[in-house]
Design a protein around this motif. Structure first.
Motif, PDB file in Angstrom:
ATOM      1  N   UNK A 116     105.657  81.777  79.826  1.00  0.00           N
ATOM      2  CA  UNK A 116     105.857  80.127  80.246  1.00  0.00           C
ATOM      3  C   UNK A 116     105.534  79.479  78.890  1.00  0.00           C
ATOM      4  N   UNK A 117     106.353  78.256  78.942  1.00  0.00           N
ATOM      5  CA  UNK A 117     106.047  77.338  78.195  1.00  0.00           C
ATOM      6  C   UNK A 117     105.388  76.031  78.767  1.00  0.00           C
ATOM      7  N   UNK A 118     104.187  75.717  78.003  1.00  0.00           N
ATOM      8  CA  UNK A 118     103.335  74.846  78.674  1.00  0.00           C
ATOM      9  C   UNK A 118     103.216  73.653  77.614  1.00  0.00           C
ATOM     10  N   UNK A 119     103.044  72.374  78.525  1.00  0.00           N
ATOM     11  CA  UNK A 119     102.676  71.405  77.924  1.00  0.00           C
ATOM     12  C   UNK A 119     101.612  70.360  78.392  1.00  0.00           C
ATOM     13  N   UNK A 120     100.906  69.423  77.812  1.00  0.00           N
ATOM     14  CA  UNK A 120      99.950  68.788  78.567  1.00  0.00           C
ATOM     15  C   UNK A 120     100.644  67.400  79.048  1.00  0.00           C
ATOM     16  N   UNK A 121     100.342  67.140  80.186  1.00  0.00           N
ATOM     17  CA  UNK A 121     101.032  66.088  80.789  1.00  0.00           C
ATOM     18  C   UNK A 121     100.085  65.465  81.753  1.00  0.00           C
ATOM     19  N   UNK A 122      99.331  64.195  81.579  1.00  0.00           N
ATOM     20  CA  UNK A 122      98.563  63.727  82.340  1.00  0.00           C
ATOM     21  C   UNK A 122      97.056  64.227  82.621  1.00  0.00           C
ATOM     22  N   UNK A 123      96.755  64.845  81.475  1.00  0.00           N
ATOM     23  CA  UNK A 123      95.401  65.408  81.424  1.00  0.00           C
ATOM     24  C   UNK A 123      95.489  67.039  81.967  1.00  0.00           C
ATOM     25  N   UNK A 124      96.731  67.458  82.344  1.00  0.00           N
ATOM     26  CA  UNK A 124      96.800  68.925  82.982  1.00  0.00           C
ATOM     27  C   UNK A 124      97.742  69.831  82.192  1.00  0.00           C
ATOM     28  N   UNK A 125      97.707  70.986  82.528  1.00  0.00           N
ATOM     29  CA  UNK A 125      98.797  71.713  81.773  1.00  0.00           C
ATOM     30  C   UNK A 125      99.791  71.713  82.750  1.00  0.00           C
ATOM     31  N   UNK A 126     101.130  71.483  82.402  1.00  0.00           N
ATOM     32  CA  UNK A 126     102.377  71.462  82.925  1.00  0.00           C
ATOM     33  C   UNK A 126     103.518  72.608  82.502  1.00  0.00           C
ATOM     34  N   UNK A 127     103.849  73.338  83.691  1.00  0.00           N
ATOM     35  CA  UNK A 127     104.826  74.323  83.381  1.00  0.00           C
ATOM     36  C   UNK A 127     106.304  73.881  83.067  1.00  0.00           C
ATOM     37  N   UNK A 128     106.355  73.807  81.912  1.00  0.00           N
ATOM     38  CA  UNK A 128     107.866  73.021  81.472  1.00  0.00           C
ATOM     39  C   UNK A 128     109.059  74.231  81.308  1.00  0.00           C
ATOM     40  N   UNK A 129     108.683  75.509  81.312  1.00  0.00           N
ATOM     41  CA  UNK A 129     109.840  76.550  81.284  1.00  0.00           C
ATOM     42  C   UNK A 129     109.412  77.815  81.746  1.00  0.00           C
ATOM     43  N   UNK A 130     109.896  78.479  82.210  1.00  0.00           N
ATOM     44  CA  UNK A 130     109.251  79.972  82.594  1.00  0.00           C
ATOM     45  C   UNK A 130     110.388  81.046  82.746  1.00  0.00           C
ATOM     46  N   UNK A 131     109.910  82.341  82.202  1.00  0.00           N
ATOM     47  CA  UNK A 131     110.813  83.437  82.531  1.00  0.00           C
ATOM     48  C   UNK A 131     109.991  84.550  83.121  1.00  0.00           C
ATOM     49  N   UNK A 132     110.620  84.830  84.381  1.00  0.00           N
ATOM     50  CA  UNK A 132     110.011  85.826  85.100  1.00  0.00           C
ATOM     51  C   UNK A 132     110.000  87.166  84.500  1.00  0.00           C
ATOM     52  N   UNK A 133     108.715  87.940  84.626  1.00  0.00           N
ATOM     53  CA  UNK A 133     108.837  89.354  83.977  1.00  0.00           C
ATOM     54  C   UNK A 133     109.949  90.226  84.735  1.00  0.00           C
ATOM     55  N   UNK A 134     109.860  91.385  84.278  1.00  0.00           N
ATOM     56  CA  UNK A 134     110.750  92.317  84.689  1.00  0.00           C
ATOM     57  C   UNK A 134     110.228  93.551  85.485  1.00  0.00           C
ATOM     58  N   UNK A 135     108.792  93.605  85.577  1.00  0.00           N
ATOM     59  CA  UNK A 135     107.962  94.534  86.249  1.00  0.00           C
ATOM     60  C   UNK A 135     108.214  94.219  87.757  1.00  0.00           C
ATOM     61  N   UNK A 136     107.967  95.297  88.562  1.00  0.00           N
ATOM     62  CA  UNK A 136     108.245  95.157  90.062  1.00  0.00           C
ATOM     63  C   UNK A 136     107.287  93.983  90.577  1.00  0.00           C
ATOM     64  N   UNK A 137     106.074  94.101  90.224  1.00  0.00           N
ATOM     65  CA  UNK A 137     105.093  93.298  90.824  1.00  0.00           C
ATOM     66  C   UNK A 137     104.710  92.235  89.521  1.00  0.00           C
ATOM     67  N   UNK A 138     105.147  91.037  89.830  1.00  0.00           N
ATOM     68  CA  UNK A 138     105.149  89.828  88.762  1.00  0.00           C
ATOM     69  C   UNK A 138     103.866  88.855  89.272  1.00  0.00           C
ATOM     70  N   UNK A 139     103.396  88.304  88.375  1.00  0.00           N
ATOM     71  CA  UNK A 139     102.767  86.973  88.383  1.00  0.00           C
ATOM     72  C   UNK A 139     103.454  85.645  87.862  1.00  0.00           C
ATOM     73  N   UNK A 140     103.705  84.840  88.644  1.00  0.00           N
ATOM     74  CA  UNK A 140     104.444  83.664  87.990  1.00  0.00           C
ATOM     75  C   UNK A 140     103.955  82.251  88.788  1.00  0.00           C
ATOM     76  N   UNK A 141     104.454  81.271  88.384  1.00  0.00           N
ATOM     77  CA  UNK A 141     104.319  79.839  88.934  1.00  0.00           C
ATOM     78  C   UNK A 141     105.600  79.523  89.309  1.00  0.00           C
ATOM     79  N   UNK A 142     105.700  78.086  89.287  1.00  0.00           N
ATOM     80  CA  UNK A 142     106.870  76.997  89.206  1.00  0.00           C
ATOM     81  C   UNK A 142     106.862  76.175  87.984  1.00  0.00           C
ATOM     82  N   UNK A 143     108.252  76.188  87.837  1.00  0.00           N
ATOM     83  CA  UNK A 143     108.514  74.900  86.742  1.00  0.00           C
ATOM     84  C   UNK A 143     107.966  73.540  87.376  1.00  0.00           C
ATOM     85  N   UNK A 144     107.321  72.829  86.687  1.00  0.00           N
ATOM     86  CA  UNK A 144     106.853  71.530  87.081  1.00  0.00           C
ATOM     87  C   UNK A 144     105.500  71.707  87.606  1.00  0.00           C
TER      88      UNK A 144
END
Length: 267
Positions: A116-144
């Motif tokens: 993930x590419x993270x920036x600070x926005x409004x005092x929190x960490x915001x997900x600006x971009x994400x590339x999901x992993x290639x493993x069968x079981x993945x940890x991920x969030x959502x852009x925004x």
């Protein structure tokens, strides 16, 4: 019908605005932003109170302009990353999100884990971009998605390089104790400050399941020309695939990705 924060309370007030169509377009953007899974024309019509014909035309315009896309499975409209690209950090005329794209994809391919590419926005960490992993079981969030800065590796990587004044302002109003999400969350101010000092020395930050149980993260900051943190690159994975003894190795790969991004930002 749910309220639209960007609209006046009455339709007559909307009609008196200088550009009713523009206001309704922004209101529809606001509506879509609150429904990550998207909305169909019928759903957007019901929730907005606009006519179906107007909603259809506005959604098609957003698609043509690149601000939305239509899903194949249920025909719902969802927002793209276009707004984040426009409003995200820049160095000169170069967008951080666009400059990071290639490096993030390469990091994902090298590690097989979600990046993930993270920036600070409004005092929190915001997900600006994400590339999901290639493993069968993945940890991920959502852009925004926004999460607390102190309970994730990228957020701490950014906080660690803030000046004393900015850090004091962030702490102000939060009290001495921060919300605890897991047993390892650094909820006491003194513990967090000690951690931030360590991050400055090491050059990278880690998240020992501090935000979510069973998930480890490693992150490094991305600096602008003035050595100010404008974002962070992070890799996240289940604990068994990212044990503590592998933190340094993941950090090195993150640093290489951040270096590529910084070079691209400089042109």
């Amino acid at each position: 019908m749910e309220p639209l924060a960007t609209l006046p309370e009455t339709a007559s007030a909307m009609d008196e605005m200088p550009s009713p169509t523009g206001a309704k377009t922004l209101a529809l953007l606001d509506l879509l932003s609150r429904h990550g899974a998207g909305l169909t024309v019928a759903e957007a019509t019901r929730r907005s109170g606009f006519t179906q014909n107007l909603v259809f035309r506005l959604l098609k315009t957003l698609v043509v302009m690149g601000y939305a896309t239509q899903r194949e499975d249920n025909k719902a409209y969802v927002l793209t990353n276009r707004l984040l690209e426009l409003t995200g950090p820049r160095t000169g005329e170069r967008s951080l999100a666009l400059c990071a794209h290639e490096a993030l994809r390469r990091l994902r391919d090298e590690t097989g884990e979600t990046v993930q590419l993270i920036i600070e926005a409004g005092g929190k960490a915001l997900v600006l971009e994400q590339f999901r992993g290639t493993q069968a079981l993945q940890v991920c969030g959502e852009v925004g998605m926004r999460v607390p800065l102190y309970s994730c590796a990228p957020g701490k990587a950014i906080l660690a390089h803030w000046g004393e004044e900015a850090l004091a302002a962030w702490f102000r109003g939060r009290g001495k104790t921060l919300k605890k999400f897991t047993a390892t969350t650094l909820s006491r101010r003194e513990d967090l400050l000690r951690e931030l000092e360590g991050i400055q020395r090491l050059g990278y930050a880690v998240d020992r399941a501090e935000g979510v149980e069973g998930i480890h993260c490693v992150a490094v900051p991305i600096f602008d020309d003035y050595r100010q943190p404008i974002g962070a690159v992070t890799v996240m994975a289940p604990i068994n695939r990212m044990p503590e003894e592998e933190f340094k190795s993941f950090a090195q790969r993150c640093r290489e990705a951040a270096d590529r991004i910084e070079r691209k930002l400089k042109g």
